[in-house]
Design a protein around this motif. Sequence first.
Motif, PDB file in Angstrom:
ATOM      1  N   UNK A 310       0.774  -1.170   0.053  1.00  0.00           N
ATOM      2  CA  UNK A 310      -0.163  -0.209  -0.216  1.00  0.00           C
ATOM      3  C   UNK A 310       1.219   0.643   0.537  1.00  0.00           C
ATOM      4  N   UNK A 311       0.497   2.229  -1.160  1.00  0.00           N
ATOM      5  CA  UNK A 311       1.870   3.819  -0.790  1.00  0.00           C
ATOM      6  C   UNK A 311       0.515   4.627  -1.413  1.00  0.00           C
ATOM      7  N   UNK A 312       0.437   5.092  -0.303  1.00  0.00           N
ATOM      8  CA  UNK A 312      -0.193   6.472  -0.650  1.00  0.00           C
ATOM      9  C   UNK A 312      -1.788   6.130  -0.092  1.00  0.00           C
ATOM     10  N   UNK A 313      -2.250   5.126   0.207  1.00  0.00           N
ATOM     11  CA  UNK A 313      -3.152   4.422   0.055  1.00  0.00           C
ATOM     12  C   UNK A 313      -4.165   3.708  -1.100  1.00  0.00           C
ATOM     13  N   UNK A 314      -3.555   3.737  -2.104  1.00  0.00           N
ATOM     14  CA  UNK A 314      -2.783   3.810  -3.293  1.00  0.00           C
ATOM     15  C   UNK A 314      -1.765   1.974  -3.254  1.00  0.00           C
ATOM     16  N   UNK A 315      -2.249   1.719  -4.813  1.00  0.00           N
ATOM     17  CA  UNK A 315      -1.343   0.284  -5.071  1.00  0.00           C
ATOM     18  C   UNK A 315      -0.023   0.923  -5.793  1.00  0.00           C
ATOM     19  N   UNK A 316       1.079   0.490  -5.207  1.00  0.00           N
ATOM     20  CA  UNK A 316       2.376   1.393  -5.876  1.00  0.00           C
ATOM     21  C   UNK A 316       2.614   1.606  -7.083  1.00  0.00           C
ATOM     22  N   UNK A 317       2.826   2.268  -7.312  1.00  0.00           N
ATOM     23  CA  UNK A 317       3.137   3.075  -8.863  1.00  0.00           C
ATOM     24  C   UNK A 317       3.441   2.238 -10.271  1.00  0.00           C
ATOM     25  N   UNK A 318       3.814   1.284  -9.737  1.00  0.00           N
ATOM     26  CA  UNK A 318       4.214   0.778 -10.580  1.00  0.00           C
ATOM     27  C   UNK A 318       3.537  -0.814 -11.202  1.00  0.00           C
ATOM     28  N   UNK A 319       2.820  -1.141  -9.860  1.00  0.00           N
ATOM     29  CA  UNK A 319       2.071  -2.003 -10.137  1.00  0.00           C
ATOM     30  C   UNK A 319       0.668  -1.524 -10.846  1.00  0.00           C
ATOM     31  N   UNK A 320       0.478  -0.216 -10.743  1.00  0.00           N
ATOM     32  CA  UNK A 320      -1.011   0.595 -10.689  1.00  0.00           C
ATOM     33  C   UNK A 320      -0.952   0.311 -12.098  1.00  0.00           C
ATOM     34  N   UNK A 321       0.498   0.954 -12.823  1.00  0.00           N
ATOM     35  CA  UNK A 321       0.755   1.417 -14.155  1.00  0.00           C
ATOM     36  C   UNK A 321       0.159  -0.002 -15.225  1.00  0.00           C
ATOM     37  N   UNK A 322       1.385  -1.673 -14.206  1.00  0.00           N
ATOM     38  CA  UNK A 322       0.938  -2.773 -15.013  1.00  0.00           C
ATOM     39  C   UNK A 322      -0.642  -3.240 -15.388  1.00  0.00           C
ATOM     40  N   UNK A 323      -1.282  -2.670 -14.439  1.00  0.00           N
ATOM     41  CA  UNK A 323      -3.036  -2.514 -14.511  1.00  0.00           C
ATOM     42  C   UNK A 323      -3.596  -2.328 -15.092  1.00  0.00           C
ATOM     43  N   UNK A 343       1.474  -1.824   6.153  1.00  0.00           N
ATOM     44  CA  UNK A 343       2.058  -0.734   7.376  1.00  0.00           C
ATOM     45  C   UNK A 343       0.629  -0.583   8.032  1.00  0.00           C
ATOM     46  N   UNK A 344      -0.086   0.403   8.696  1.00  0.00           N
ATOM     47  CA  UNK A 344      -1.010   0.895   9.253  1.00  0.00           C
ATOM     48  C   UNK A 344      -1.355   0.720   8.415  1.00  0.00           C
ATOM     49  N   UNK A 345      -1.886   1.023   7.600  1.00  0.00           N
ATOM     50  CA  UNK A 345      -3.780   0.712   7.133  1.00  0.00           C
ATOM     51  C   UNK A 345      -3.499   0.483   5.881  1.00  0.00           C
ATOM     52  N   UNK A 346      -3.708  -1.438   5.391  1.00  0.00           N
ATOM     53  CA  UNK A 346      -4.084  -1.738   4.148  1.00  0.00           C
ATOM     54  C   UNK A 346      -4.977  -1.239   2.493  1.00  0.00           C
ATOM     55  N   UNK A 351      -8.089  -2.508  -3.392  1.00  0.00           N
ATOM     56  CA  UNK A 351      -7.391  -1.913  -5.162  1.00  0.00           C
ATOM     57  C   UNK A 351      -7.442  -2.797  -6.485  1.00  0.00           C
ATOM     58  N   UNK A 352      -6.690  -3.796  -5.950  1.00  0.00           N
ATOM     59  CA  UNK A 352      -6.557  -5.136  -6.832  1.00  0.00           C
ATOM     60  C   UNK A 352      -7.234  -5.822  -7.230  1.00  0.00           C
ATOM     61  N   UNK A 370      -0.770  -9.273   4.088  1.00  0.00           N
ATOM     62  CA  UNK A 370      -0.030  -8.417   5.345  1.00  0.00           C
ATOM     63  C   UNK A 370       0.624  -7.239   6.062  1.00  0.00           C
ATOM     64  N   UNK A 371       0.719  -7.477   7.406  1.00  0.00           N
ATOM     65  CA  UNK A 371       1.057  -6.801   7.717  1.00  0.00           C
ATOM     66  C   UNK A 371       2.629  -6.029   8.440  1.00  0.00           C
TER      67      UNK A 371
END
Length: 395
Positions: A310-323, A343-346, A351-352, A370-371
């Motif tokens: 989770x990155x900024x409450x979003x997908x990791x940018x490169x994963x987002x790009x692929x999708x 880390x603190x909020x999934x 999103x996936x 996983x946390x």
Amino acid sequence: MAFTEIIPGIHYVGVNDRTTTRFESLWSLPYGVSYNSYLIVDEKVALIDTVEVSYAEQFVENIRTILGNRPIDYLIVDHMEPDHSSSIRTLRLLYPEMQIIGNAKTIQMLNGYYGVQDHTIEVKEGDNLSLGKKSLSFYFAPMVHWPEVMVSYCPEHKVLFSADAFGTFGALNGGILDSQVELDHIWDEMRRYYACIVGKYGAPVQKALQKLGGLAIETICPTHGPVWQEQIGRVIEIYDRLSRYDAEPGVVIAYGSMYGNTAQMAEKIARELATQGLKKIFVYDLSYADISVVLRDVFKYDTLIVGSPTYNAELFPEVKTLLEKLSERCVPHRNFACFGSFTWAGAAVKHMEEFARKMKWEPICPSIEMKQGYDAQGAELCGTLARAVAEKIQK
Ligand code: FEO
């Protein structure tokens, strides 16, 4: 017969580009690319498509080696994308009487891109142009992969000039015909070309294949890559399969990872799949992998497992790009599973799963999340996911 005379009276006059690093400023070119053009010398002279303008001087030299001072009567424009059309202005200066042949959409684009308005001839579906002993018939193949695309067919020699269809990345290393070329890496380059450039347009490709199915074809002259003769059956089979989004058994694991925890999940899943007896497993860290290769393999294989923190409450940018790229290409079905970490909020898994819903892909097993750090509990989750995937796809 000169080496470049691929059929009596039909010459290859294309060029190789080994310096452009990104095709369409997007897709890598580890083996370069060829821009193919063909010259038919008969009572009239017809040139089929041109090359990227940086190579115009060499292109004109190739033409003049064959024609000398004889003019070109017709330029057939099967496809207007600038890798094939950007030398048109140069040719017009050198051959001012040359008639440019295309369909209504082509004629509009000739004006829109190059300000060319005169000496043009509009053709309609099925029209025939006599060159003397040879002729060309024109068949439209809209959205393979631009709207104006057409193919030109020479019935006297059963040659199809197919524009981008059946093309590949990879410059030509001397040979021109498929019988003269080492093909080992070409098949993957064909799939990579298809997935990146044509991938969205499966339905129009299917329509074009059906239309061309009625033609007797002994040679296919695409605008990139080798000229096909011996391998026509395989080439058409690959295109047919890709355009039906039909895939072979195999698992692509594509993930992003900031600190290595999601990467460890991916490694564990791959190891467990192998433990379960699967062999065709392809793991890509999307921060480093070539996206065109990942797309190629998602088109080639039937199972996709995606992992993201989770990155900024979003997908990791490169994963987002692929999708996003998969969504743009409307891939209609894949065996899909996903895993994530936070880390603190999934949010990544949510999103996936949302992506899968939009694609109408039914995940083949429950997602895992996983946390914080990868540990025995995380490993157990990954093992469970991998065993569930293996069980489903081995059925
Ligand atoms: Fe090779 Fe669509 O141009």
